[in-house]
Design an enzyme around this catalytic site. Structure first.
Site, PDB file in Angstrom:
ATOM      1  CG  PHE A 112      35.073  35.072  30.455  1.00  0.00           C
ATOM      2  CD1 PHE A 112      34.368  33.978  30.456  1.00  0.00           C
ATOM      3  CD2 PHE A 112      35.185  35.544  31.771  1.00  0.00           C
ATOM      4  CE1 PHE A 112      33.678  33.265  31.662  1.00  0.00           C
ATOM      5  CE2 PHE A 112      34.255  35.392  32.915  1.00  0.00           C
ATOM      6  CZ  PHE A 112      33.789  34.117  32.734  1.00  0.00           C
ATOM      7  CB  THR A 113      41.075  37.293  27.782  1.00  0.00           C
ATOM      8  OG1 THR A 113      41.541  38.212  27.098  1.00  0.00           O
ATOM      9  CG2 THR A 113      41.839  36.470  28.550  1.00  0.00           C
TER      10      THR A 113
ATOM     11  N   PRO B 161      36.582  38.817  37.007  1.00  0.00           N
ATOM     12  CG  PRO B 161      37.810  37.782  38.862  1.00  0.00           C
ATOM     13  CD  PRO B 161      36.481  38.157  38.534  1.00  0.00           C
ATOM     14  CB  CYS B 162      38.220  39.238  31.870  1.00  0.00           C
ATOM     15  SG  CYS B 162      39.846  39.954  32.032  1.00  0.00           S
ATOM     16  CD  GLN B 163      42.411  36.613  35.169  1.00  0.00           C
ATOM     17  OE1 GLN B 163      41.405  36.838  35.239  1.00  0.00           O
ATOM     18  NE2 GLN B 163      43.136  37.358  36.117  1.00  0.00           N
TER      19      GLN B 163
END
Ligand SMILES: C[S@@+](CC[C@H](N)C(=O)[O-])C[C@H]1O[C@@H](n2cnc3c(N)ncnc32)[C@H](O)[C@@H]1O
Length: 462
Positions: free
Chosen positions: A208-209, A204-206
């Protein structure tokens, strides 16, 4: 070893679990709250027998009122004690007997209230014997199976997948079946993951985005990266391929520069690399734009790791993008197919009132058909007023959204890929915006398999 970190990473600031790498066969695999979950799956005629065997233990190992239907069978949800015993292979003898007979299955990780139960993965050996594939892979945080589309095309066999979101599970199952699909990875005992050569994960990238709060590992979703480490440490595949957003490289103290020599990596990126190294891998990473492979500008960060000591792994080279990739207009559907995606009057009014329309107008908001689409995000449909890229079609009164099929093509998913279902048509946009581009994954995986000496076998087969 850094005692603050389950894998001893020198950049880790925050303890995740009160344990160390030496506990890996014990509590390390437990979910974050320390409470294992799971259920026993049986046919209806066996239900009373299972309930009786569980009730014979003091306290009862079955949760009260927790027998649920599952695909024509019954799932008996276990108490924490019950799930713990089953996860450690210490079930009561009466249950063990049923497990050995095959009339009962244990599903670690199956939560009460989860709408879907997925069967346990087959063993890699069985899976490989069942078709003539050349390598086994697993797909963590599987989404709609972007890695799987790529790796099956290379002759791979998926032996385990994990995805928590029920709509994604549906889309995944529609294309690949659910035999190897588990739910929440934090609740899966690593021992049930069959052996495999390649581990893949778009974690999951939330956290880091650029669009989020950028809390990195301070965000609970950022901690899901440690699940990748846990499975790597336990299964020790020959290689892994991970994907995430490019700006993860610069979070927490780093900064980007047009001259790659001047880029400074942040603490989050350094921590990811050091943790992967700590579990025994030689790691490389590269930021790659997908636009050579698909008609979409999509910069993503890829991590490739080879188990330390594998001699062939030194040959790995990142793939070069193919020349003359397709343009956006080459993947558009006919106006007839696309008219369902025309903006409503209210939506079009909202767009015209948005700051982006007022400052940039059509050149900013309408797709350049002869070029590449902008990055498709998971909020494509939801953010229509301000950011969604729209198609200006002379045959329609108002601009339109990309269709779901167009989005799938922008990502490089094949047209045979089934999208969403009647409950989740719009979720398909979200799912595609979160996915990896299968053609890019295929190119990187091809290079990995080459250096592992697996790819020539694939070629011989074809
Ligand atoms: C960035 S997306 C991955 C998309 C995927 N690579 C694809 O091509 O479709 C991350 C996925 O992780 C899933 N996820 C989040 N927490 C999870 C968990 N605890 N266990 C399993 N999956 C989880 C999310 O539902 C989401 O689909």
């Amino acid at each position: 070893m850094d005692q603050n970190h389950p894998f001893g990473g020198s950049h880790c600031k925050k303890p995740r679990r009160d344990t160390s790498i030496s506990d890996v066969d014990g509590p390390l695999w437990l979910p974050r709250n320390g409470c294992p979950v799971g259920a026993l799956l049986c046919d209806i005629p066996r239900l009373q027998e299972v309930l009786k065997a569980l009730a014979a233990e003091k306290p009862n190992l079955a949760r009260p009122k927790a027998v649920k239907d599952y695909n024509g069978r019954k799932a008996v949800h276990l108490t924490i004690e019950g799930a713990t015993l089953l996860c450690f292979g210490q079930a009561p003898e009466a249950i063990n007997k049923l497990l050995r007979e095959g009339s009962v299955e244990f599903l670690p990780g199956l939560r009460l209230g989860a709408q879907r139960c997925r069967g346990p993965a087959r063993s890699a050996e069985k899976a490989l014997a069942s078709n003539s594939s050349c390598f086994a892979f697993v797909e963590l945080f599987a989404g709609i199976g972007g890695f799987r589309w790529a790796l099956e095309a290379l002759g791979g066999q998926c032996v385990f997948a994990s995805e928590i979101d029920v709509d994604c599970q549906d889309a995944y199952a529609a294309n690949f079946g659910s035999e190897d699909l588990y739910g929440d990875i934090t609740a899966v005992d690593a021992k049930v993951v069959p052996s495999h050569e390649l581990l893949t994960a778009g974690f999951p990238c939330q956290p880091f985005t650029r669009r989020g709060e950028r809390l990195g590992f301070e965000d609970a979703r950022g901690e899901l990266f440690f699940e990748v480490l846990r499975i790597l440490h336990s299964c020790k595949p020959k290689a892994f391929l991970l994907e995430n957003v490019w700006n993860m490289q610069f979070l927490d103290g780093g900064h980007w520069d047009a001259d790659p020599q001047k880029c400074v990596f942040g603490e989050v990126y350094k921590k990811v690399i050091s943790c992967l190294e700590d579990v025994g891998y030689e790691v490389q990473s590269k930021q790659i734009n997908s636009d050579g492979w698909v008609p979409q500008k999509r910069e993503r960060l890829y991590f490739v790791g080879f188990r330390r000591g594998l001699p062939l792994a030194k040959d790995f080279q990142w793939p070069e993008p193919p020349a003359n990739g397709r343009s956006l207009e080459e993947v558009l559907e006919s106006a007839e197919m696309a008219q369902c995606c025309e903006l409503t009057e209210a939506q079009w009014r909202a767009v015209q009132k948005s700051s982006t329309w007022l400052s940039g107008g059509a050149p900013l908001r309408f797709a350049q058909l002869e070029g590449k689409a902008r990055t498709l995000t998971s909020s494509y449909k939801a953010s229509f007023a301000c950011t969604a890229e729209l198609v200006s079609d002379p045959q329609l009164e108002r601009p339109r959204f990309f269709t779901r099929r167009e989005c799938a093509r922008l990502m490089g998913f094949p047209d045979k890929c089934l999208l969403g279902n009647e409950h989740s048509e719009n979720r398909a946009y979200h799912q595609l915006g979160n996915a990896v581009c299968p053609p890019v994954i295929k190119a990187i995986a091809e290079a990995i398999l080459h250096s592992l000496g697996i790819l020539p076998m694939v070629h011989r087969k074809q």
